[in-house]
Design a protein around this motif. Structure first.
Motif, PDB file in Angstrom:
ATOM      1  N   GLY A  30      41.595 -33.308 187.123  1.00 20.39           N
ATOM      2  CA  GLY A  30      42.048 -32.522 185.986  1.00 20.39           C
ATOM      3  C   GLY A  30      43.555 -32.427 185.865  1.00 20.39           C
ATOM      4  O   GLY A  30      44.064 -31.805 184.939  1.00 20.39           O
ATOM      5  N   GLY A  31      44.289 -33.001 186.802  1.00 19.90           N
ATOM      6  CA  GLY A  31      45.751 -32.944 186.765  1.00 19.90           C
ATOM      7  C   GLY A  31      46.296 -32.035 187.850  1.00 19.90           C
ATOM      8  O   GLY A  31      45.574 -31.579 188.731  1.00 19.90           O
ATOM      9  N   ASP A  32      47.593 -31.790 187.762  1.00 18.61           N
ATOM     10  CA  ASP A  32      48.269 -30.974 188.768  1.00 18.61           C
ATOM     11  C   ASP A  32      47.847 -29.508 188.666  1.00 18.61           C
ATOM     12  O   ASP A  32      47.552 -29.011 187.578  1.00 18.61           O
ATOM     13  N   LEU A  33      47.853 -28.827 189.811  1.00 18.63           N
ATOM     14  CA  LEU A  33      47.659 -27.381 189.806  1.00 18.63           C
ATOM     15  C   LEU A  33      48.907 -26.750 189.206  1.00 18.63           C
ATOM     16  O   LEU A  33      50.022 -27.181 189.484  1.00 18.63           O
ATOM     17  N   VAL A  34      48.729 -25.757 188.375  1.00 17.17           N
ATOM     18  CA  VAL A  34      49.879 -25.135 187.723  1.00 17.17           C
ATOM     19  C   VAL A  34      50.067 -23.676 188.103  1.00 17.17           C
ATOM     20  O   VAL A  34      51.129 -23.109 187.877  1.00 17.17           O
ATOM     21  N   GLN A  35      49.042 -23.042 188.670  1.00 14.68           N
ATOM     22  CA  GLN A  35      49.191 -21.661 189.106  1.00 14.68           C
ATOM     23  C   GLN A  35      48.115 -21.301 190.114  1.00 14.68           C
ATOM     24  O   GLN A  35      47.051 -21.910 190.151  1.00 14.68           O
ATOM     25  N   ALA A  36      48.422 -20.308 190.936  1.00 15.95           N
ATOM     26  CA  ALA A  36      47.449 -19.756 191.866  1.00 15.95           C
ATOM     27  C   ALA A  36      46.705 -18.640 191.141  1.00 15.95           C
ATOM     28  O   ALA A  36      47.297 -17.889 190.379  1.00 15.95           O
ATOM     29  N   VAL A  37      45.409 -18.545 191.390  1.00 16.42           N
ATOM     30  CA  VAL A  37      44.601 -17.550 190.692  1.00 16.42           C
ATOM     31  C   VAL A  37      44.285 -16.362 191.592  1.00 16.42           C
ATOM     32  O   VAL A  37      44.480 -15.219 191.203  1.00 16.42           O
ATOM     33  N   GLU A  38      43.812 -16.630 192.806  1.00 16.52           N
ATOM     34  CA  GLU A  38      43.479 -15.525 193.701  1.00 16.52           C
ATOM     35  C   GLU A  38      43.401 -16.001 195.138  1.00 16.52           C
ATOM     36  O   GLU A  38      43.228 -17.178 195.411  1.00 16.52           O
ATOM     37  N   ALA A  39      43.539 -15.062 196.033  1.00 18.66           N
ATOM     38  CA  ALA A  39      43.339 -15.304 197.459  1.00 18.66           C
ATOM     39  C   ALA A  39      42.200 -14.403 197.902  1.00 18.66           C
ATOM     40  O   ALA A  39      42.071 -13.274 197.425  1.00 18.66           O
ATOM     41  N   ARG A  40      41.398 -14.900 198.808  1.00 20.13           N
ATOM     42  CA  ARG A  40      40.260 -14.114 199.303  1.00 20.13           C
ATOM     43  C   ARG A  40      40.231 -14.120 200.822  1.00 20.13           C
ATOM     44  O   ARG A  40      40.573 -15.106 201.453  1.00 20.13           O
ATOM     45  N   VAL A  41      39.785 -13.024 201.375  1.00 23.95           N
ATOM     46  CA  VAL A  41      39.482 -12.936 202.794  1.00 23.95           C
ATOM     47  C   VAL A  41      37.978 -12.737 202.883  1.00 23.95           C
ATOM     48  O   VAL A  41      37.437 -11.797 202.301  1.00 23.95           O
ATOM     49  N   VAL A  42      37.304 -13.640 203.573  1.00 22.95           N
ATOM     50  CA  VAL A  42      35.857 -13.561 203.725  1.00 22.95           C
ATOM     51  C   VAL A  42      35.557 -13.255 205.187  1.00 22.95           C
ATOM     52  O   VAL A  42      36.001 -13.963 206.091  1.00 22.95           O
ATOM     53  N   ASN A  43      34.822 -12.186 205.416  1.00 27.76           N
ATOM     54  CA  ASN A  43      34.426 -11.807 206.766  1.00 27.76           C
ATOM     55  C   ASN A  43      32.991 -12.234 206.997  1.00 27.76           C
ATOM     56  O   ASN A  43      32.135 -12.074 206.127  1.00 27.76           O
ATOM     57  N   ARG A  44      32.747 -12.770 208.171  1.00 28.01           N
ATOM     58  CA  ARG A  44      31.402 -13.213 208.523  1.00 28.01           C
ATOM     59  C   ARG A  44      31.151 -12.830 209.969  1.00 28.01           C
ATOM     60  O   ARG A  44      31.960 -13.097 210.855  1.00 28.01           O
ATOM     61  N   ASN A  45      30.032 -12.194 210.203  1.00 28.57           N
ATOM     62  CA  ASN A  45      29.653 -11.830 211.568  1.00 28.57           C
ATOM     63  C   ASN A  45      28.516 -12.727 212.022  1.00 28.57           C
ATOM     64  O   ASN A  45      27.532 -12.907 211.310  1.00 28.57           O
ATOM     65  N   VAL A  46      28.657 -13.285 213.202  1.00 30.06           N
ATOM     66  CA  VAL A  46      27.626 -14.141 213.778  1.00 30.06           C
ATOM     67  C   VAL A  46      27.128 -13.485 215.056  1.00 30.06           C
ATOM     68  O   VAL A  46      27.905 -13.127 215.930  1.00 30.06           O
ATOM     69  N   GLN A  47      25.818 -13.317 215.137  1.00 23.69           N
ATOM     70  CA  GLN A  47      25.218 -12.735 216.333  1.00 23.69           C
ATOM     71  C   GLN A  47      24.261 -13.754 216.921  1.00 23.69           C
ATOM     72  O   GLN A  47      23.301 -14.174 216.268  1.00 23.69           O
ATOM     73  N   VAL A  48      24.512 -14.167 218.143  1.00 21.49           N
ATOM     74  CA  VAL A  48      23.647 -15.119 218.839  1.00 21.49           C
ATOM     75  C   VAL A  48      22.451 -14.344 219.377  1.00 21.49           C
ATOM     76  O   VAL A  48      22.601 -13.365 220.102  1.00 21.49           O
ATOM     77  N   LEU A  49      21.235 -14.779 219.023  1.00 23.52           N
ATOM     78  CA  LEU A  49      20.028 -14.057 219.405  1.00 23.52           C
ATOM     79  C   LEU A  49      19.379 -14.579 220.667  1.00 23.52           C
ATOM     80  O   LEU A  49      18.566 -13.892 221.263  1.00 23.52           O
TER      81      LEU A  49
END
Length: 50
Positions: A30-49
């Motif tokens: 689609g061409g060059d990126l022209v702006q940043a839209v958003e930043a996200r922090v995603v938290n994920r918990n992993v529990q070994v059973l």
């Protein structure tokens, strides 16, 4: 990422996104990126059973 940076601020993520956009490091059909839209922090918990 195994050890992501804790307590990122909006200012830090905005600055990093602007550097990425300015460096033009992504090649898209689609061409060059022209702006940043958003930043996200995603938290994920992993529990070994077993």
């Amino acid at each position: 990422m195994s050890n992501p940076k804790e307590n990122l601020t909006k200012a830090e993520t905005d600055a990093a996104m602007q550097k990425i956009v300015a460096a033009n490091v992504f090649n898209t059909i689609g061409g060059d990126l022209v702006q940043a839209v958003e930043a996200r922090v995603v938290n994920r918990n992993v529990q070994v059973l077993a």
